[in-house]
Design a protein around this motif. Structure first.
Motif, mmCIF file in Angstrom:
data_model
loop_
_atom_site.group_PDB
_atom_site.id
_atom_site.type_symbol
_atom_site.label_atom_id
_atom_site.label_comp_id
_atom_site.label_asym_id
_atom_site.label_seq_id
_atom_site.Cartn_x
_atom_site.Cartn_y
_atom_site.Cartn_z
ATOM 1 N N SER A 128 117.357 85.747 24.485
ATOM 2 C CA SER A 128 116.442 85.030 23.596
ATOM 3 C C SER A 128 115.502 86.017 22.924
ATOM 4 C CB SER A 128 115.637 83.980 24.363
ATOM 5 O OG SER A 128 114.839 84.587 25.359
ATOM 6 N N LYS A 129 114.980 85.627 21.776
ATOM 7 C CA LYS A 129 114.038 86.488 21.067
ATOM 8 C C LYS A 129 113.148 85.661 20.146
ATOM 9 C CE LYS A 129 117.160 87.683 17.228
ATOM 10 N NZ LYS A 129 117.791 88.816 16.491
ATOM 11 N N ALA A 156 113.295 88.972 24.678
ATOM 12 C CA ALA A 156 113.116 88.706 26.108
ATOM 13 C C ALA A 156 114.254 89.362 26.887
ATOM 14 C CB ALA A 156 113.085 87.206 26.365
ATOM 15 N N PRO A 157 114.068 89.570 28.209
ATOM 16 C CA PRO A 157 115.155 90.158 29.005
ATOM 17 C C PRO A 157 116.416 89.298 28.944
ATOM 18 C CG PRO A 157 113.100 90.155 30.242
ATOM 19 C CD PRO A 157 112.862 89.321 29.017
ATOM 20 N N SER A 158 117.538 89.892 28.583
ATOM 21 C CA SER A 158 118.807 89.193 28.677
ATOM 22 C C SER A 158 119.211 89.116 30.151
ATOM 23 C CB SER A 158 119.879 89.910 27.865
ATOM 24 O OG SER A 158 120.059 91.226 28.357
ATOM 25 N N TYR A 159 120.185 88.282 30.473
ATOM 26 C CA TYR A 159 120.604 88.173 31.869
ATOM 27 C C TYR A 159 122.110 87.965 31.947
ATOM 28 C CZ TYR A 159 121.232 83.140 31.284
ATOM 29 O OH TYR A 159 121.682 81.912 30.861
ATOM 30 N N THR A 160 122.660 88.364 33.055
ATOM 31 C CA THR A 160 124.039 88.037 33.425
ATOM 32 C C THR A 160 124.012 87.484 34.837
ATOM 33 O OG1 THR A 160 124.430 90.305 34.179
ATOM 34 C CG2 THR A 160 125.083 89.773 31.929
ATOM 35 N N SER A 161 124.893 86.544 35.140
ATOM 36 C CA SER A 161 124.902 85.929 36.466
ATOM 37 C C SER A 161 126.332 85.707 36.919
ATOM 38 C CB SER A 161 124.136 84.603 36.455
ATOM 39 O OG SER A 161 124.775 83.661 35.611
ATOM 40 N N LYS A 195 116.288 94.531 30.104
ATOM 41 C CA LYS A 195 114.951 94.933 29.681
ATOM 42 C C LYS A 195 114.504 94.106 28.484
ATOM 43 C CE LYS A 195 115.329 99.742 31.246
ATOM 44 N NZ LYS A 195 115.218 101.172 30.854
ATOM 45 N N SER A 196 113.194 93.995 28.340
ATOM 46 C CA SER A 196 112.638 93.358 27.152
ATOM 47 C C SER A 196 112.100 94.439 26.214
ATOM 48 C CB SER A 196 111.512 92.385 27.531
ATOM 49 O OG SER A 196 110.452 93.069 28.156
ATOM 50 N N GLU A 197 112.024 94.087 24.946
ATOM 51 C CA GLU A 197 111.584 95.062 23.941
ATOM 52 C C GLU A 197 110.816 94.348 22.840
ATOM 53 O OE1 GLU A 197 114.427 98.092 22.620
ATOM 54 O OE2 GLU A 197 113.862 97.598 20.555
ATOM 55 N N THR A 198 109.685 94.893 22.449
ATOM 56 C CA THR A 198 108.871 94.317 21.384
ATOM 57 C C THR A 198 108.567 95.382 20.342
ATOM 58 O OG1 THR A 198 107.833 92.736 22.895
ATOM 59 C CG2 THR A 198 106.716 93.143 20.795
ATOM 60 N N THR A 199 108.913 95.091 19.094
ATOM 61 C CA THR A 199 108.613 95.982 17.973
ATOM 62 C C THR A 199 107.639 95.275 17.046
ATOM 63 O OG1 THR A 199 110.788 97.031 18.086
ATOM 64 C CG2 THR A 199 109.572 97.263 16.028
ATOM 65 N N PHE A 211 109.914 97.050 28.320
ATOM 66 C CA PHE A 211 109.470 96.670 29.656
ATOM 67 C C PHE A 211 110.679 96.531 30.567
ATOM 68 C CE2 PHE A 211 106.484 94.914 26.601
ATOM 69 C CZ PHE A 211 105.256 95.309 27.107
ATOM 70 N N ASP A 212 110.542 96.999 31.808
ATOM 71 C CA ASP A 212 111.581 96.752 32.798
ATOM 72 C C ASP A 212 111.522 95.294 33.224
ATOM 73 O OD1 ASP A 212 112.572 99.316 32.831
ATOM 74 O OD2 ASP A 212 111.125 99.997 34.330
ATOM 75 N N SER A 213 112.654 94.740 33.549
ATOM 76 C CA SER A 213 112.707 93.338 33.963
ATOM 77 C C SER A 213 112.267 93.198 35.412
ATOM 78 C CB SER A 213 114.130 92.799 33.809
ATOM 79 O OG SER A 213 114.968 93.399 34.778
ATOM 80 N N ALA A 214 112.257 91.937 35.864
ATOM 81 C CA ALA A 214 111.891 91.663 37.253
ATOM 82 C C ALA A 214 113.002 92.042 38.220
ATOM 83 C CB ALA A 214 111.543 90.184 37.416
ATOM 84 N N GLY A 215 114.161 92.483 37.694
ATOM 85 C CA GLY A 215 115.250 92.911 38.573
ATOM 86 C C GLY A 215 116.306 91.840 38.704
ATOM 87 N N SER A 216 116.525 91.352 39.924
ATOM 88 C CA SER A 216 117.586 90.373 40.170
ATOM 89 C C SER A 216 117.069 89.280 41.082
ATOM 90 C CB SER A 216 118.805 91.048 40.800
ATOM 91 O OG SER A 216 118.452 91.648 42.029
#
Length: 234
Positions: A128-129, A156-161, A195-199, A211-216
């Protein structure tokens, strides 16, 4: 008397044969959708709550392989206004993909009822962004205010599950090859975030922050895989 018994026997044989035709046989494929909204306000939606469309292939009368998939995409645009009629925009977008592969073991039940147990492998991804033009961001969910010559691209941080789910359910055939079904399950899922990224660009100045994400995360939870389903075999 013998003639009467013969006629009754043929009638029972025909009824039994017709009942057997209600359920899928080896080589059949089924597809199904969910029902929501109750009796008076029934709506159709794709299965699995998040929009899942599901197919099943019956290798045998009591063994079915299942494939489900869902793609969700949203794009919302909001206008914000400044002095002298100036306008900025905030655009929020998100994409989610979910795929499940599984197998079912069906039991005898009755002529119309087909109970089963099964298991699924689950695969998911999402991102998402938020983008702004002549606007700044504030709050969650994102709101904002007009800001001249200010542009933001926030990812926002992308995710895979990946997960595993056991299910129990039943199909009830209301007519030949037409069924209603219910299903519930208990699943385990592992999710990895990126990771998330803001420009941000204000005038001629551009800054980028990562920013590093919260992990898993790991979750175990029961779920109703769409309370009521309608499907057909072909």
């Amino acid at each position: 008397m013998k003639k009467g018994l013969l006629i009754a026997g043929l009638a029972l044989f025909g009824a039994a044969a017709q009942a057997q035709d209600l359920k899928p046989v080896a080589g059949d494929v089924t597809t199904e959708f969910g029902l929501t909204g109750g009796v008076n306000r029934t709506n159709f939606k794709l299965n699995d709550g998040a929009g899942m469309l599901r197919f099943r292939y019956f290798q045998k009368e009591d063994i079915a392989f299942r494939l489900g998939f869902n793609v969700e995409s949203t794009n919302d645009k909001t206008n914000v206004f400044g002095p002298n009629g100036n306008k900025g925009t905030i655009t929020e977008s998100a994409t989610k993909v979910l795929i499940n592969l599984g197998v079912e073991k069906h039991f005898a039940g009755t002529a119309r009822l087909s109970p089963y147990v099964g298991a699924d492998l689950l695969f998911g991804t999402g991102s998402s962004k938020v983008k702004t033009e002549n606007a700044i961001l504030a709050g969650s969910p994102a709101t904002g205010a007009y800001a001249n010559d200010t542009f933001i691209d926030a990812k926002a941080p992308s995710y895979t599950s990946i997960g595993l789910r056991g299910v129990i359910g039943a199909d009830y055939y209301i007519a030949k090859r037409l069924f209603l079904g219910v299903e519930a399950g208990l699943g385990f899922a592992y999710e990895k975030q990126g990771k998330s990224e803001t420009t941000t660009r204000v005038g001629n100045t551009t800054t980028t922050t990562k920013f590093d994400s919260a992990g898993s995360t790991n979750t175990i939870s029961p779920s109703v895989i769409t309370g009521l389903r309608v499907g057909f075999a072909f």
